[in-house]
Write a protein that holds these residues in place. Structure first.
Motif, PDB file in Angstrom:
ATOM      1  N   LYS A 145       0.830  -1.202   0.000  1.00 40.76           N
ATOM      2  CA  LYS A 145       0.000   0.000   0.000  1.00 40.76           C
ATOM      3  C   LYS A 145       0.867   1.255   0.000  1.00 40.76           C
ATOM      4  CE  LYS A 145      -4.139  -1.726   2.373  1.00 40.76           C
ATOM      5  NZ  LYS A 145      -4.983  -1.585   3.583  1.00 40.76           N
ATOM      6  N   ARG A 180      -0.721  -7.211  -6.716  1.00 39.34           N
ATOM      7  CA  ARG A 180      -1.319  -6.479  -5.595  1.00 39.34           C
ATOM      8  C   ARG A 180      -0.816  -5.042  -5.556  1.00 39.34           C
ATOM      9  NH1 ARG A 180      -0.473  -8.431   0.564  1.00 39.34           N
ATOM     10  NH2 ARG A 180       1.667  -8.006  -0.085  1.00 39.34           N
ATOM     11  N   CYS A 181       0.475  -4.836  -5.845  1.00 38.79           N
ATOM     12  CA  CYS A 181       1.029  -3.482  -5.896  1.00 38.79           C
ATOM     13  C   CYS A 181       0.354  -2.653  -6.985  1.00 38.79           C
ATOM     14  CB  CYS A 181       2.537  -3.551  -6.136  1.00 38.79           C
ATOM     15  SG  CYS A 181       3.362  -1.937  -6.140  1.00 38.79           S
ATOM     16  N   LYS A 203      -2.657  -3.113  -8.188  1.00 37.85           N
ATOM     17  CA  LYS A 203      -4.037  -2.844  -7.789  1.00 37.85           C
ATOM     18  C   LYS A 203      -4.101  -1.699  -6.787  1.00 37.85           C
ATOM     19  CE  LYS A 203      -6.011  -7.414  -8.727  1.00 37.85           C
ATOM     20  NZ  LYS A 203      -6.621  -8.643  -8.142  1.00 37.85           N
ATOM     21  N   TYR A 204      -3.135  -1.651  -5.878  1.00 42.39           N
ATOM     22  CA  TYR A 204      -3.092  -0.532  -4.935  1.00 42.39           C
ATOM     23  C   TYR A 204      -2.775   0.772  -5.661  1.00 42.39           C
ATOM     24  CZ  TYR A 204      -3.398  -3.418  -0.729  1.00 42.39           C
ATOM     25  OH  TYR A 204      -3.829  -4.258   0.266  1.00 42.39           O
ATOM     26  N   TYR A 205      -1.886   0.699  -6.653  1.00 39.36           N
ATOM     27  CA  TYR A 205      -1.575   1.891  -7.443  1.00 39.36           C
ATOM     28  C   TYR A 205      -2.834   2.387  -8.161  1.00 39.36           C
ATOM     29  CZ  TYR A 205       1.390   5.006 -10.237  1.00 39.36           C
ATOM     30  OH  TYR A 205       1.981   6.107 -10.800  1.00 39.36           O
ATOM     31  N   TRP A 247      -5.097   4.061  -5.498  1.00 43.96           N
ATOM     32  CA  TRP A 247      -4.644   5.388  -5.082  1.00 43.96           C
ATOM     33  C   TRP A 247      -4.809   6.401  -6.204  1.00 43.96           C
ATOM     34  CZ3 TRP A 247      -4.852   5.832  -0.303  1.00 43.96           C
ATOM     35  CH2 TRP A 247      -4.301   4.934   0.595  1.00 43.96           C
TER      36      TRP A 247
END
Length: 262
Positions: free
Chosen positions: A2, A115-116, A118-120, A123
């Motif tokens: 995150k 996952r990185c 998807k968080y990007y 945000w």
């Protein structure tokens, strides 16, 4: 992941902040000129019996212009939102979804990289939504219209618009590779281009929706029901293409081709 995605987005925003400020500045100037043009057009189209006496009475002129703006508030609202969506799209193009190159070298598995990303995406969508809301509030005092039928369509359209705008993958060095060796670069899957086509479709949907607000006297649940197929189409596109688009960025060799420096 995150924090990594958040810091990477903020770093990208910081590096492009002067350009984003320029976009917003040009938007404000263009919007002011457009609103002034619309107001004068509405004033000229008034009945001459009402318009002509106002030329010699500044107080009456001011009162008449305020009445015009209030009675045609939806026109101003729709113009502000539609032009702002174009600015938000331009800003989103400058913030492509990408992974830190270190993640390609470190022993991070596909799940961690995905996952990185998807968080990007999350945000970035939040950033664009906050920007859209802030600038809309500056012009209009509020972004969302509280009439329930309008609100239902507006929220769904805005949600998918922000997601589609955010879903532009890192192009890597495709442009350089195409120049150096055109045979090296094969055409990417159509899923990676969904951000372009879907964004264009959503801009069209927003244009139709906000134009409809200006033309109908009252936007009812009957009008809102016509947007159910559009909502289902957007849900289908989101479910089908978000993950495939993100997965195209997991392989370093498919983004950064081995181009020899001259």
């Amino acid at each position: 992941m995150k924090k990594l995605a958040f810091y990477r987005l903020m770093l990208s925003v910081w590096h492009r902040l002067p350009l984003f400020i320029l976009y917003v500045f040009v938007y404000i100037i263009a919007m002011a000129a457009l609103m002034n043009f619309v107001t004068m057009h509405l004033f000229i189209n008034l009945d001459s019996a009402i318009r002509t006496p106002a030329y010699d009475d500044p107080a009456r002129m001011k009162e008449l212009l305020l009445e015009l703006i209030q009675s045609n508030s939806y026109i101003y609202y729709c113009l502000v939102i539609l032009l702002l969506l174009v600015v938000i799209w331009l800003i989103s193009r400058r913030l492509p979804l990408s992974l830190p190159r270190a993640l390609y070298a470190c022993p991070a598995d596909e799940h961690d990289k995905l996952r990185c990303l998807k968080y990007y995406l999350l945000w970035k969508a939040v950033f664009l939504l906050l920007l859209l809301t802030a600038i809309s509030t500056f012009w209009l005092g509020a972004f969302l219209l509280m009439d329930p039928p309008v609100l239902a369509v507006q929220v769904s359209l805005t949600f998918f618009t922000i997601i589609a705008f955010s879903l532009n993958p890192d192009p890597g060095n495709r442009k350089e590779a195409l120049k150096a060796c055109p045979d090296m670069v094969t055409e990417r899957s159509s899923a990676t281009f969904v951000s372009i086509y879907w964004s264009a479709l959503l801009l069209l949907e927003n244009t139709i929706f906000y134009s409809l607000l200006c033309t109908v006297s009252s936007f009812t649940w009957v009008h809102a029901a016509w947007w159910i197929p559009v909502l289902l189409l957007n849900i289908y596109l989101a479910k089908r293409h978000i993950t495939p688009v993100l997965k195209t960025m997991l392989d370093y060799e498919k983004l950064y081709f081995p181009v020899e420096k001259e």
